[in-house]
Write an enzyme that holds these catalytic residues in place. Structure first.
Site, PDB file in Angstrom:
ATOM      1  N   ARG A 108       0.872  -1.175   0.000  1.00 55.92           N
ATOM      2  CA  ARG A 108       0.000   0.000   0.000  1.00 55.92           C
ATOM      3  C   ARG A 108       0.907   1.222   0.000  1.00 55.92           C
ATOM      4  NH1 ARG A 108      -5.283   1.542   1.775  1.00 55.92           N
ATOM      5  NH2 ARG A 108      -5.347   3.655   2.621  1.00 55.92           N
ATOM      6  N   HIS A 135      -7.237   0.944  -6.698  1.00 55.57           N
ATOM      7  CA  HIS A 135      -7.559   0.380  -5.383  1.00 55.57           C
ATOM      8  C   HIS A 135      -8.437  -0.859  -5.596  1.00 55.57           C
ATOM      9  CE1 HIS A 135      -7.783   0.098  -1.202  1.00 55.57           C
ATOM     10  NE2 HIS A 135      -8.455   1.172  -0.873  1.00 55.57           N
ATOM     11  N   GLN A 138     -10.594  -2.635  -2.818  1.00 55.86           N
ATOM     12  CA  GLN A 138     -11.772  -1.874  -2.404  1.00 55.86           C
ATOM     13  C   GLN A 138     -12.933  -2.133  -3.364  1.00 55.86           C
ATOM     14  OE1 GLN A 138     -12.267   0.403   0.379  1.00 55.86           O
ATOM     15  NE2 GLN A 138     -14.358   0.019  -0.349  1.00 55.86           N
ATOM     16  N   ASP A 233     -15.832  10.079  -2.394  1.00 53.87           N
ATOM     17  CA  ASP A 233     -14.579   9.929  -1.653  1.00 53.87           C
ATOM     18  C   ASP A 233     -14.179  11.317  -1.159  1.00 53.87           C
ATOM     19  OD1 ASP A 233     -12.302   8.840  -0.572  1.00 53.87           O
ATOM     20  OD2 ASP A 233     -11.313   8.420  -2.485  1.00 53.87           O
ATOM     21  N   CYS A 274     -15.599   4.605   0.436  1.00 55.19           N
ATOM     22  CA  CYS A 274     -14.506   3.713   0.815  1.00 55.19           C
ATOM     23  C   CYS A 274     -13.989   3.987   2.225  1.00 55.19           C
ATOM     24  CB  CYS A 274     -13.380   3.802  -0.207  1.00 55.19           C
ATOM     25  SG  CYS A 274     -12.779   5.479  -0.509  1.00 55.19           S
ATOM     26  N   ARG A 318     -14.375  -5.565   3.088  1.00 58.89           N
ATOM     27  CA  ARG A 318     -12.942  -5.561   2.769  1.00 58.89           C
ATOM     28  C   ARG A 318     -12.302  -6.851   3.275  1.00 58.89           C
ATOM     29  NH1 ARG A 318     -10.083  -1.084   2.104  1.00 58.89           N
ATOM     30  NH2 ARG A 318      -8.663  -2.502   1.066  1.00 58.89           N
TER      31      ARG A 318
END
Length: 331
Positions: A108, A135, A138, A233, A274, A318
C-alpha cells in the site's frame, strides 16, 4: 473452464477477466458465510505474508491481518520506518529478499510501478492494497456489497461517482464497471474530467464495449437519474491539504446530499464510500478547516447515517474479499 488463480498477483482488475472476478466474488460470499457460522478450514495454514505500508491505513491493514489469521497464516507488518525499502535497499532487492521469506506480499503506497516491481522481482503473488491510480481490493468489496443490497445482476447496476473523478477510486471504479459490464458515471467538474488519462479511458471504453458496460463522464446532474449507487470519496487525500480551499470551491456542487439522492429518482438508491469520510466536524482536520472557513464534507451527515448508507457493511466486506484474494492466489 475452471478458474485457477494460484500464483497470480492482484495488481489491478484490468488484468482479470470477468469470469475471474466473478470467481473471487463467489469465493468471498462463501468465506463470509463460513466465518459467520464459525467454520474455518485454515486454508492458509503454514503460509506467511508480509504487509508493506508506505501509506497509513485502518481497513486495509486490519482486513489483511484478520483475513490471514482467520485462515491460519502468519503476518508481518512493515511500515516505511521499519523497512529499508527504497532507502538503503532498492525495491528490486527488497522484493527478491521478501520473496525468499514469504508466500505473498501486500503493498500500500504511492506509485503503481512499485507494486508492479514487487510482483516482477519477488517470485510470489503481490496484492495491491492501494496506489495513486488504483484500489482493486476496495472495488471487490464494493461489488460484494452491491450484490448484498441490490436485487439486480451487476451488469444491470448503475454507479455514479460524485466529486473528485480523477482520483484513484474513480479510476478503480471505471476498471471494475468495465470488466463487469456495469454502467459507471464519473460525475464531477469539467476541469477534472479534462485531466483524466485519455489512454486509460480508451482502454476502459474498449473493455466496456466487449462486456456490454457503459462508461460515462459528465458534469450534468441529469446523469444521476436511475442510479442504483451513489459513491464518493474525500476531496483532499493525504498530502493534499494545501489544495483544500481550491477543492472545496470546485467540488461543493457535487457534495452528496439528500437532494442529490432524490435526483436519482430511485427511493432505494444506496450510498457508498470507501472511508474514511468527512461527514461531520468531529475530526481534527474537519474542525480546523471549518475554523478557516472551509466545509470539507464530501457527504452530509444525514446521508451518511441514513437508511441509504451501507458504508459499514462495505467496510466489513474488505475483510471477506481480501481473504478471497489471498486464498485464491496462495492457498
Amino acid at each position: 473452464m475452471a478458474v485457477n488463480l494460484k500464483g497470480r498477483s492482484f495488481l489491478t482488475l484490468m488484468e482479470f477477466t470477468t469470469e475471474e472476478i466473478r470467481y473471487l466474488l463467489d469465493l468471498a460470499h462463501d468465506l463470509k458465510a463460513k466465518k459467520r457460522s464459525g467454520d474455518s478450514n485454515y486454508l492458509l495454514k503454514g503460509k506467511n505474508i508480509v504487509l508493506l505500508f508506505e501509506k497509513t491505513s485502518t481497513r486495509t491493514r486490519c482486513a489483511f491481518e484478520v483475513a490471514a489469521l482467520d485462515e491460519g497464516a502468519h503476518v508481518t507488518f512493515l511500515d516505511s520506518s521499519s523497512s529499508q525499502m527504497g532507502k538503503k535497499e532498492s525495491l528490486e532487492d527488497t522484493a527478491k529478499v521478501l520473496g525468499r521469506f514469504y508466500d505473498g506480499i501486500e503493498y500500500r503506497g504511492y506509485k503503481q510501478e512499485a507494486v508492479e516491481q514487487l510482483a516482477k522481482y519477488s517470485g510470489v503473488p503481490v496484492w495491491n492494497g492501494l496506489t495513486d491510480v488504483d484500489h482493486p481490493t476496495q472495488i471487490l468489496a464494493d461489488l460484494l456489497t452491491i450484490e448484498e443490497h441490490i436485487a439486480k445482476p451487476l451488469n444491470k447496476v448503475k454507479v455514479v461517482f460524485a466529486g473528485d473523478i480523477r482520483n484513484n477510486m474513480s479510476y478503480a471504479w471505471m476498471y471494475g464497471c468495465a470488466k463487469m459490464g456495469m454502467h459507471y458515471v464519473a460525475y464531477g467538474p469539467k476541469e477534472l474530467s479534462d485531466q483524466l488519462d485519455k489512454e486509460v479511458l480508451n482502454r476502459v471504453y474498449e473493455v466496456a464495449a466487449f462486456t456490454g458496460g457503459h462508461i460515462e463522464i459528465s458534469d450534468n446532474p441529469e446523469c444521476l437519474k436511475g442510479a442504483d449507487v451513489i459513491y464518493t470519496d474525500i476531496w483532499a487525500s493525504m498530502g493534499e491539504e494545501a489544495q483544500i480551499p481550491e477543492r472545496v470551491k470546485m467540488l461543493t456542487p457535487f457534495k452528496v446530499t439528500m437532494d442529490l439522492l432524490k435526483a436519482t429518482g430511485n427511493d432505494d438508491v444506496i450510498f457508498m464510500h470507501c472511508l474514511p469520510s468527512f461527514h461531520d466536524f468531529e475530526t481534527k482536520l474537519a474542525k480546523e478547516q471549518k475554523e478557516l472557513g472551509y466545509d470539507i464534507r464530501e457527504v452530509t451527515d444525514d446521508v451518511f447515517r441514513s437508511r441509504h448508507s451501507v458504508v459499514f457493511d462495505e467496510a466489513e466486506n474488505r475483510l471477506h474479499t481480501i481473504k478471497a484474494v489471498i486464498v485464491a492466489t496462495i492457498a
